[in-house]
Design an enzyme around this catalytic site. Sequence first.
Site: not given
Ligand code: SF4
Length: 226
Positions: A111-112, A194, A197, A221
């Site tokens: 996701c990141c 985000c 998170c 991240c």
């Molecule tokens: S911080 Fe969380 S929602 Fe944002 S990109 Fe990374 S995993 Fe995805």
Amino acid sequence: MVASSIVSSLDTLVLDLQATLGQAKPGSVVLTTSFSKEDQLLTWAALKSGVDVDIVSLDTGCLFPATRQTWTETEAHFGCGIRSLEPEEADVAELGALSDIYVDADARKACCAARKIRPLQKACAGKDWWLTGLRKAHSANRSGMDKVEWDAHWGLNKYHPLLDWSDTALEAAVLATEVPVNPLYNMGYASIGCAPCTRPVLPGEDVRAGRWWWEQSSKECGLHRG
Ligand code: SF4
């Protein structure tokens, strides 16, 4: 901190930016803002310095409404546009359910990668400098960092002018410059990320304890490897 001291620190910050980035090629410096207090101060300093800085923000699709509100207020306050970096639809479509991030570390990293890292790779292409708001006070991972460092992974120089700034100095500078402040800070959030998170921190907790709090190993991240 007395008023004269913070005025001097702000003057020094602007002079540092001019000294470090003043000879950079036009269009070769990028500032990534999450609308944190650090990034708001850097936006202020970058605009004050006259250095040509491409100010961008990652619109991951998962931002807090309060952060979107701060984005709008920031553009109005400074009278400048902040370029939005968005993930490719195809990359997001390949991800599983967002809730997978809580149970599968690989899903979280994917996701990141899709929402943050790949859009940022595009923004960094052709850049020589990446201006960041990292501070040592935020994480033990950052204690050995230098204000200017070559990042081989990203292929550019990173510049962290606030690296040695204390919490007290930062708060005084935010007040003195009157930059917009994300309302999340008044709700107990200490580091802005985000919505899925990021949680508020408890008294005595580390500043980054609210980021990916269900993971023990990672408080970064992948944008900054520390
Ligand atoms: S911080 Fe969380 S929602 Fe944002 S990109 Fe990374 S995993 Fe995805």
